[in-house]
Design an enzyme around this catalytic site. Structure first.
Site, short mmCIF file in Angstrom:
data_model
loop_
_atom_site.label_atom_id
_atom_site.label_comp_id
_atom_site.label_asym_id
_atom_site.label_seq_id
_atom_site.Cartn_x
_atom_site.Cartn_y
_atom_site.Cartn_z
N ASP A 1 27.10 80.29 29.26
CA ASP A 1 27.96 79.53 30.16
C ASP A 1 27.13 78.57 31.02
OD1 ASP A 1 30.03 78.74 31.78
OD2 ASP A 1 30.66 80.77 32.32
N ASP B 1 38.60 76.52 32.53
CA ASP B 1 39.07 77.91 32.43
C ASP B 1 40.60 78.00 32.34
OD1 ASP B 1 36.44 78.38 32.84
OD2 ASP B 1 36.71 79.84 34.44
#
Ligand code: GLA
Length: 508
Positions: A271, A331
């Site tokens: 990430d 997200d």
């Protein structure tokens, strides 16, 4: 190693004197909030405050990211400072200055999940400025990382983030592995059990990554998950910190890949997070390649899942850095607005998927409670038409039967896992409705009639527009499991609000 701004003895002395003056006069200066988490890891946030009368400006520095204070005041010993870190989220730091310390309440509002969070913390004056990002390491020259031959159909499994976030523990992973088997999800194809952020503590004297108290023995945990016939995943960042402010892999890429392999890890989600404070976006491909190479050199087959929110058109190079999947968006949150924004925007890049290399519109929210079952059926339909990884994100211990049925619908999983990997075609109709179609390996066609409106609507699929020739043949509704008789050159269904009717035409 973190590079800190060093101050000479003299500067320190002056800074100390200034601190005493500031402490008497106001709030200006650098404040450090040292957060010791219950899991044994620590985290620093710096408030860099500039006072002018009762007004406060400056910035908040966390994981090396600077956020401007958008609204600040200091009145009668009370600080109020707000930052706007991303999307609509607002974080406020509020508290009283008492005996040279700031007793703060830190609140997160307007989060995508709708959940507000409140943390208590104490800030003390800091003689140092905020910790600076380490110097940028050289990035490797580009090359193509060899194929790892993993996940030839989109990966299926479960990930801790969407439901458990920072509460994931060793016990959560074991219980989830048990439930995946007992519920029938394993039989349906869900294999990877993935630990997301917040498992890290720091590094030992040799620089090896060490899990925190929530994960006392990573190898034993991996052995347990493997004993159930499942595979286990982990999470890190190419930056010094993960998005949650935990230890990242910066400068330790090969060492971390070896640790994962030694523990028996099968999957890495990597990430971007704080890497953005060190590298340029244009370095991204080389930075991901570095971990792609490190995973291959680890000697263990490890699925490589890129998470950099679709930056730099990752679908055009993700496979070249050894990526098995790459996030295409920011997200997801457990609400219709988020699902709609993400799911209905993906068809235009659908052509970039190929066996072993998948577009990832983020993990599933099915069963997390923020949407209706109709909305979750839209979620599952879009993800399977797009050949997306299917990573459930709900609490399997408290899973209603309706949720299990949505997640394990064999006809939907067959679409997702269809080896021909044909791409869906999208037709946007009037009145907030859409028809999507995708050909299957056996020559049949799956046709989805979506209604994005907030009331039930008729939606029509016109066979000539979809390339369906067998219009008079039998069809099956894949959500109700009922046969449908077709006649004429179109099919109309009344679709519930935020719902879908999914047909398979011309099978067998
Ligand atoms: C980012 C990712 C999420 C999750 C969190 C963890 O926001 O996109 O999927 O991994 O970090 O901190």
């Amino acid at each position: 190693m973190q590079l800190k701004r060093t101050l000479s003895f003299c500067t320190l002395f002056l800074a100390g004197a200034l601190t005493i003056l500031q402490a008497q006069d106001g709030i200006g200066g650098v404040w450090r909030i040292h957060i010791a988490r219950p899991d044994g890891s620590t985290h620093d946030v710096f408030l860099n405050l500039v006072q002018s009368g009762s007004s406060v400006t400056g910035d908040v520095i966390e994981n090396y990211g600077h956020r401007k204070i958008i609204e600040g005041s200091f009145v009668e010993g009370k600080l109020h400072a707000a930052i706007h870190p991303w999307r609509e989220v607002v974080v406020t730091y509020e508290g009283q200055l008492t005996d040279g310390k700031l007793n703060l309440t830190i609140s997160h509002k307007n989060t995508p999940t709708g959940k507000a969070s409140v943390t208590k913390a104490t800030a003390e004056r800091s003689t140092e400025e905020a910790t600076l990002p380490p110097a940028k390491l050289p990035v490797p020259a580009l090359h193509d990382v060899p194929e790892n031959n993993l996940v030839r159909t989109p990966q299926m499994g479960w990930n801790s983030w969407n439901h458990f976030a920072g509460r994931v523990t060793d016990a959560t992973i074991r219980a989830t592995a048990d439930r995946i088997v007992a519920s029938g999800m394993k039989a349906a194809g869900y294999i990877y059990v993935n630990i997301d952020d917040t498992w890290e503590s720091g590094r030992d004297a040799n620089g090896n990554i060490v899990p925190n108290k929530k994960f006392p023995d990573m190898k034993a945990l991996a052995d347990y998950v493997h004993s159930k016939g499942l595979k286990i995943g982990i999470y890190s960042s190419p930056g010094p910190f993960t998005c949650g402010g935990y230890e990242g892999s910066y400068g330790h890429e090969e060492q971390d890949a070896k640790s994962y392999a030694a523990w028996g890890i099968d999957y890495l989600k990597y990430d971007w997070c704080s890497a953005g404070t060190i590298y340029q976006d244009s370095d991204m491909r080389a930075v991901y390649q570095k971990m792609g190479d490190a995973l291959q050199a680890s000697g263990r087959p490890i699925v490589f899942s890129l998470c950099q929110y679709g930056k730099e058109d990752v679908w055009t190079w993700g496979s070249k850095v050894g990526g098995n999947s790459w996030r295409t968006t920011g997200d997801i949150a457990d609400n219709w607005k988020s699902l709609e924004e993400i799911g209905f925007s993906q068809a235009k890049i659908a052509e970039y998927v190929q066996p072993g290399h998948w577009n990832d519109p983020d993990m599933l929210e099915v069963g997390n409670g923020g949407m209706t079952d109709d909305e979750y059926r839209v979620h599952m339909t879009l993800w399977t038409l797009l050949s997306a990884p299917l990573l459930a994100g709900n609490d399997l211990d408290k899973m209603p039967d309706a949720t299990l049925k949505i997640l394990t619908n064999p006809d939907l999983i067959a679409i997702d896992q269809d080896p021909a990997v044909h791409h869906p075609k999208r037709t946007v109709l009037e009145g907030n409705t859409e028809v999507w179609a995708r050909e299957m390996q056996d020559g049949s066609m799956v046709v989805a009639l979506f209604n994005r409106d907030s009331q039930a609507k008729p939606v029509t699929a016109e066979w000539s527009k979809l390339g369906v020739t067998a219009a008079s043949s039998k069809a099956r509704n894949l959500w109700t499991h009922k046969d449908v008789t077709l006649s004429g050159d179109s099919y109309t269904a009344t679709v519930p609000k935020h719902g879908v009717v999914l047909l398979q035409v011309g099978k067998g």
